[in-house]
Scaffold this motif. Structure first.
Motif, PDB file in Angstrom:
ATOM      1  N   TYR A  88     -33.059  24.600 -18.821  1.00 35.20           N
ATOM      2  CA  TYR A  88     -33.842  23.506 -19.399  1.00 35.20           C
ATOM      3  C   TYR A  88     -32.946  22.307 -19.695  1.00 35.20           C
ATOM      4  CZ  TYR A  88     -36.752  20.842 -22.588  1.00 35.20           C
ATOM      5  OH  TYR A  88     -37.460  19.832 -23.189  1.00 35.20           O
ATOM      6  N   GLN A 148     -33.156  18.596 -18.040  1.00 33.38           N
ATOM      7  CA  GLN A 148     -33.334  17.409 -18.875  1.00 33.38           C
ATOM      8  C   GLN A 148     -32.219  16.396 -18.629  1.00 33.38           C
ATOM      9  OE1 GLN A 148     -36.015  16.649 -20.935  1.00 33.38           O
ATOM     10  NE2 GLN A 148     -36.803  18.358 -19.748  1.00 33.38           N
ATOM     11  N   ALA A 149     -31.011  16.874 -18.484  1.00 32.51           N
ATOM     12  CA  ALA A 149     -29.869  15.984 -18.245  1.00 32.51           C
ATOM     13  C   ALA A 149     -29.995  15.294 -16.899  1.00 32.51           C
ATOM     14  CB  ALA A 149     -28.571  16.753 -18.327  1.00 32.51           C
ATOM     15  N   GLN A 150     -30.509  15.992 -15.910  1.00 32.01           N
ATOM     16  CA  GLN A 150     -30.653  15.414 -14.586  1.00 32.01           C
ATOM     17  C   GLN A 150     -31.765  14.396 -14.527  1.00 32.01           C
ATOM     18  OE1 GLN A 150     -31.097  18.901 -12.135  1.00 32.01           O
ATOM     19  NE2 GLN A 150     -28.892  19.216 -11.989  1.00 32.01           N
ATOM     20  N   THR A 151     -32.848  14.621 -15.268  1.00 32.00           N
ATOM     21  CA  THR A 151     -33.974  13.673 -15.230  1.00 32.00           C
ATOM     22  C   THR A 151     -33.752  12.474 -16.127  1.00 32.00           C
ATOM     23  OG1 THR A 151     -35.173  14.917 -16.938  1.00 32.00           O
ATOM     24  CG2 THR A 151     -35.659  15.455 -14.649  1.00 32.00           C
ATOM     25  N   SER A 152     -32.891  12.603 -17.143  1.00 31.23           N
ATOM     26  CA  SER A 152     -32.681  11.478 -18.054  1.00 31.23           C
ATOM     27  C   SER A 152     -31.425  10.680 -17.730  1.00 31.23           C
ATOM     28  CB  SER A 152     -32.606  11.972 -19.493  1.00 31.23           C
ATOM     29  OG  SER A 152     -31.491  12.812 -19.673  1.00 31.23           O
ATOM     30  N   ALA A 153     -30.658  11.126 -16.758  1.00 30.00           N
ATOM     31  CA  ALA A 153     -29.438  10.397 -16.399  1.00 30.00           C
ATOM     32  C   ALA A 153     -29.814   9.114 -15.665  1.00 30.00           C
ATOM     33  CB  ALA A 153     -28.552  11.276 -15.508  1.00 30.00           C
ATOM     34  N   PRO A 154     -29.145   8.004 -16.009  1.00 31.59           N
ATOM     35  CA  PRO A 154     -29.429   6.747 -15.306  1.00 31.59           C
ATOM     36  C   PRO A 154     -28.958   6.811 -13.866  1.00 31.59           C
ATOM     37  CG  PRO A 154     -27.561   6.494 -16.776  1.00 31.59           C
ATOM     38  CD  PRO A 154     -28.127   7.870 -17.010  1.00 31.59           C
ATOM     39  N   HIS A 155     -29.716   6.147 -12.991  1.00 34.14           N
ATOM     40  CA  HIS A 155     -29.355   6.109 -11.587  1.00 34.14           C
ATOM     41  C   HIS A 155     -28.301   5.027 -11.382  1.00 34.14           C
ATOM     42  CE1 HIS A 155     -32.480   8.867 -10.451  1.00 34.14           C
ATOM     43  NE2 HIS A 155     -33.357   8.158 -11.156  1.00 34.14           N
TER      44      HIS A 155
END
Length: 72
Positions: free
Chosen positions: A58, A62-69
């Motif tokens: 989890y 979460q870290a992957q989806t909230s990391a800035p591109h």
């Protein structure tokens, strides 16, 4: 990793193998344990491991989806 359902054959097989490992270690250390106690320890360890890995999965998601591109 996928969480094994508590009432599945895979979970029961994991508990049986875990209980045998606990019993072997208890015998090696000269600790008196009943088969039921060995099974209880195995269930606890497997359940805690599944909860831990679910939390890691989890947090990773979460870290992957909230990391800035970087390409923005």
């Amino acid at each position: 990793m996928t969480t094994i359902l508590f009432d599945s054959n895979a979970f029961q097989a994991a508990v049986a193998a875990g209980a045998r490992a606990v019993a072997a270690q208890a015998e090696k250390l000269d600790i008196a344990m009943t088969p039921k106690q060995c099974e209880s320890v195995a269930v606890s360890v497997i359940s805690h491991h599944q909860a831990f890995t679910a939390g890691v999965d989890y947090a990773t998601a979460q870290a992957q989806t909230s990391a800035p591109h970087r390409d923005e």
